[in-house]
Design an enzyme around this catalytic site. Sequence first.
Site, short mmCIF file in Angstrom:
data_model
loop_
_atom_site.label_atom_id
_atom_site.label_comp_id
_atom_site.label_asym_id
_atom_site.label_seq_id
_atom_site.Cartn_x
_atom_site.Cartn_y
_atom_site.Cartn_z
N SER A 45 0.60 -1.29 -0.20
CA SER A 45 -0.46 0.03 -0.14
C SER A 45 0.63 1.40 -0.10
O SER A 45 1.53 1.00 0.46
CB SER A 45 -0.76 -0.28 1.35
OG SER A 45 -1.54 0.94 1.38
N TYR A 88 -2.21 -0.53 10.48
CA TYR A 88 -1.92 -0.75 9.49
C TYR A 88 -0.98 -0.50 8.63
O TYR A 88 -0.84 -1.30 7.70
CB TYR A 88 -3.81 0.31 8.63
CG TYR A 88 -3.55 0.06 7.19
CD1 TYR A 88 -4.14 -1.94 6.98
CD2 TYR A 88 -3.09 0.74 6.18
CE1 TYR A 88 -3.93 -1.90 5.43
CE2 TYR A 88 -4.05 0.45 4.97
CZ TYR A 88 -3.26 -1.01 4.55
OH TYR A 88 -3.97 -1.29 3.30
#
Length: 261
Positions: free
Chosen positions: A141, A154
Amino acid sequence: MKLKGKYVVITGTSSGIGEQIAYEVAKRGGIPVLLARSKEKLAQIAQQIEQTYSISCLYEQLDVSNVKEVDDVFDRLLTSIDVHILVNNAGFGVFRYVEQIDLSEAKQMFDVNVLGLIACTKKVYAHMMEKRSGHIINIASQAGKIATPKSSVYAATKHAVLGFTNSLRMEASMYGIYVTAVNPGPIETNFFTVADTSGEYVKNVKRWMLRPEFVAKRIVDVMLTPTREVNLPFWMHMGSRIYQLFPSLIEKVGKQAFLKK
């Protein structure tokens, strides 16, 4: 036609970019192998692929955070097929400020996003080493490059994925195995039904969100090529490059944008 007849194992295939990768692989003649927790959804997707593309489609129920399940599922697969490509796509996120972090939730994120990815990789890696070929694609990501408020855990998992991927790439090159990291920005998927229960983040960034079909196509485009990274969208990639050079400046200038969660 480079994918024709090649087995492409994809985790987290019951929705989102995992599902779209499966369709794109089948469209190009590859054989998708679908792995996810929902067997019912996998059966529906496999049926649609077989009817639309006349391609056989395998599927297995799998929770990647369960190491025994990973062992059992991949042992079954590897006795019957050659895994040419593994796409480690399974993952989830929850956006919370640090004082609100639930440690059991944080552990689950690491179990799925990091340890599950490593477990799946280990199961196919020895197989690829023997053949001296293969491709491992890890969905990381942009959060792994620029951490932002409310995504500390995250972002930490995606930093870990990038660290693992970069190390693996150097090791795997000795055996002719390609390793690619995919770093997308926000994508229009059900990821945010869990990550952003308030809906505020999606409302604030919706105009910039990527379509899952577009992301899937870009991922399939690089399969079986020595591509180091896929970074989407381009402007966010450039932002992360600048951040690496001038982190304090970007954190100061981008503070309001980063707080949109």
